[in-house]
Design an enzyme around this catalytic site. Structure first.
Site, PDB file in Angstrom:
ATOM      1  CG  HIS A 277       9.977  -3.290   0.603  1.00 29.98           C
ATOM      2  ND1 HIS A 277       9.532  -1.280  -0.211  1.00 29.98           N
ATOM      3  CD2 HIS A 277       8.464  -3.209   0.036  1.00 29.98           C
ATOM      4  CE1 HIS A 277       8.723  -1.229   0.023  1.00 29.98           C
ATOM      5  NE2 HIS A 277       8.022  -2.545  -0.192  1.00 29.98           N
ATOM      6  CD  GLU A 278       6.270  -6.626   1.230  1.00 25.30           C
ATOM      7  OE1 GLU A 278       5.326  -6.272   1.867  1.00 25.30           O
ATOM      8  OE2 GLU A 278       6.714  -6.251   0.710  1.00 25.30           O
ATOM      9  CG  HIS A 281       5.264  -1.981   4.188  1.00 30.45           C
ATOM     10  ND1 HIS A 281       5.130  -0.496   3.439  1.00 30.45           N
ATOM     11  CD2 HIS A 281       5.581  -2.605   3.132  1.00 30.45           C
ATOM     12  CE1 HIS A 281       5.135  -0.287   2.332  1.00 30.45           C
ATOM     13  NE2 HIS A 281       5.669  -1.675   1.809  1.00 30.45           N
ATOM     14  CD  GLU A 355       4.490   0.238  -1.542  1.00 34.81           C
ATOM     15  OE1 GLU A 355       5.663  -0.250  -1.701  1.00 34.81           O
ATOM     16  OE2 GLU A 355       4.113  -0.271  -0.716  1.00 34.81           O
ATOM     17  CG  ASP A 359      11.460   1.068  -2.233  1.00 34.40           C
ATOM     18  OD1 ASP A 359      11.532   0.141  -1.206  1.00 34.40           O
ATOM     19  OD2 ASP A 359      11.088   1.658  -3.292  1.00 34.40           O
TER      20      ASP A 359
END
Length: 414
Positions: A277-278, A281, A355, A359
Site C-alpha cells: 500500500h505504501e 503511493h 488511499e 489499496d
C-alpha cells in the site's frame, strides 16, 4: 480599525468556529450512538469491547479537540483585535533593527503558542493516551523531546525566517516569487536530510533483521521496481503503542520504516501487504502530486500576501496600527486558516482518493485479503472508530472510512 474588514473577519471567524464546533459535536454524538454494537461488516473480526474502546477513545479526543479549538480561537482574537500583536510590536520595535525585530516577533508568538499548548499536550499524552492504554512516554522523555524540538526549531527556523524577511524587504514588487523559490528549495532540502539527520535525533532506527519478513519485503520491492537506501525498524514503542509504517526521503535517500509495534502485531504476509500500500503511493506519484500541490498553494498564498502587505485596511482591520513586512507575514498566516476552512473537504477528498488508489495497487502486488486483515488489526490496535460521522469525516479524515475501504478490498479478492 477599518470597520468593513473587521466585520468581515469577525463574521467569517464566527462562521468557521461554529462549523468546527458543530462538526465535532456531531462526530461525538454519532460515535456514541453507534457504540452499543459492532458494525455488521466487522462483527466477526472485532469484539464489542474493542469497538467500545475505540468509541470512547474517539469521544475523549474529540472533546479535547473542542477545548483546543476554543483556546486557539481565543488566542487569535487576543493577538489581533485584542491588541496582543500591537503590544508585541510596541515592545520590540524600539529595541531592535528591522530583521532582528521580525525574528523576535515571530519567536515571541511561537513561544506564547507553545506555552499555551504545553498543558494541553501533557493532558493528551498523560491522561487521554494513558487512559486508553497507548502512552508509553515518560515525563522525562516528553520534556527531552520538547527541548530537542525547540533547539532544532531555533537552529533551522532562525536563518530561514531571517532569509524570508530579507527577501521580502529586498526583492521589490516580486518578493513573493523569490520567497516562494527559497521556500520550495528549503522544503526539498528538509525532505532529503530528514531521514539521516533529523529523525535519528528522536528515535532509534535499526536495520530490519534477516528472516521471512525481510525476504518477502525485498521480493516485493523487486516486483514493484522500488529502490531504497534500506529497511529500518523504529522504536516507536518507547512513546506509544500505536503502530505504523512509512517511507521517507526521496532520490537515493529513500528509506522504508516500520514501527516496532507494527511488526510485533502483524504477520510477515500482512506487513508485506501494508508495505505494498505504501509503495502504491510512490508508484501512483501521490507524494510528487502532494508536493506540487503544496508548492502551488504556497505560491498562491504568497502572491495574495503580496497584494495585502501594503494595504492599510488589512492591518487596521485586524487591530494592528503599524505596517511592516514581519507584521504582514504574521497577520496573514494567523488569519488565513479562518478563510480557507471551507476548502478542507477538497483536500480530504484527494487524500482519500489516493488511499483507495494505493489499496488497489496493493491488491495487485500483494494479497488483498492480507491487507484487509492487517487493516482490521490496525483499526483495533489504534482504537480507530469504525463509525465516524460522515460529515465530520468529509472535512477532517485523510483516510476513507473503514467500511468503505475494506469493502473495496473485498471486491478485489473476488
Amino acid at each position: 480599525m477599518t470597520p468593513d474588514f473587521t466585520l468581515l473577519f469577525l463574521f467569517i471567524f464566527v462562521l468557521t468556529l461554529t462549523a468546527r464546533l458543530w462538526l465535532t459535536l456531531r462526530h461525538i454524538r454519532f460515535v456514541a450512538a453507534h457504540r452499543a454494537a459492532v458494525p455488521a461488516d466487522f462483527a466477526e473480526r472485532i469484539s464489542l469491547p474493542a469497538h467500545q474502546k475505540a468509541a470512547d477513545y474517539t469521544v475523549d479526543r474529540s472533546r479535547m479537540a473542542i477545548f483546543s479549538t476554543l483556546i486557539d480561537a481565543g488566542l487569535l482574537l487576543a493577538l489581533t483585535l485584542g491588541g496582543g500583536l500591537a503590544w508585541l510590536h510596541d515592545f520590540w520595535s524600539g529595541r531592535l533593527g528591522e530583521l532582528p525585530y521580525g525574528l523576535a516577533m515571530i519567536f515571541s508568538l511561537l513561544a506564547i503558542s507553545g506555552l499555551i499548548d504545553l498543558p494541553l499536550s501533557l493532558y493528551r499524552q498523560f491522561v487521554i493516551e494513558a487512559r486508553h492504554g497507548f502512552n508509553r512516554m515518560t515525563l522525562g522523555l516528553f520534556f527531552a523531546d520538547l527541548v530537542k524540538q525547540t533547539l532544532l526549531g531555533i537552529a533551522i527556523g532562525a536563518p530561514v525566517i531571517l532569509a524570508v524577511l530579507w527577501l521580502m524587504g529586498a526583492m521589490g514588487t516580486f518578493w513573493w516569487l523569490y520567497v516562494w523559490l527559497f521556500w520550495c528549495l528549503f522544503n526539498l532540502l528538509i525532505l532529503f536530510i530528514y531521514p539521516t539527520w533529523i529523525a535519528p535525533l528522536f528515535n532509534k532506527f535499526s536495520p530490519l533483521a534477516d528472516g521471512e519478513m525481510k525476504t518477502r519485503i525485498e521480493a516485493l520491492l523487486v516486483r514493484c521496481g522500488f529502490r531504497s537506501s534500506g529497511l529500518f525498524v523504529m522504536d516507536g514503542s518507547k512513546r506509544s503503542s500505536h503502530g505504523n509504517a512509512y517511507f521517507t526521503g526521496f532520490g537515493n535517500n529513500k528509506r522504508i520504516v516500520f514501527f516496532d509495534t507494527l511488526l510485533a502485531r502483524l504477520t510477515p504476509s500482512e506487513v508485506e501487504a501494508v508495505l505494498a500500500h505504501e509503495l502504491g503511493h510512490f508508484r501512483k506519484k501521490h507524494i510528487v502530486k502532494r508536493i506540487i500541490f503544496m508548492f502551488a498553494a504556497s505560491l498562491g498564498l504568497l502572491w495574495l500576501l503580496g497584494q495585502l502587505i501594503n494595504a492599510a485596511w488589512f492591518y487596521n482591520g485586524l487591530g494592528v496600527p503599524a505596517e511592516n513586512t514581519a507584521l504582514g507575514l504574521i497577520l496573514f498566516f494567523l488569519v488565513i486558516p479562518v478563510f480557507t476552512f471551507p476548502l478542507s473537504p477538497l483536500n480530504s477528498y484527494f487524500s482519500r482518493r489516493h488511499e483507495f488508489e494505493a489499496d488497489a495497487y496493493a491488491a495487485e502486488h500483494a494479497d488483498a485479503s492480507e491487507l484487509t486483515r492487517a487493516l482490521v488489526k490496525l483499526y483495533q490496535d489504534n482504537a480507530s472508530t469504525l463509525t465516524p460521522d460522515p460529515l465530520h469525516s468529509l472535512f477532517y479524515d485523510s483516510h476513507p472510512p473503514a467500511a468503505q475501504r475494506i469493502a473495496r478490498l473485498q471486491m478485489a479478492t473476488r
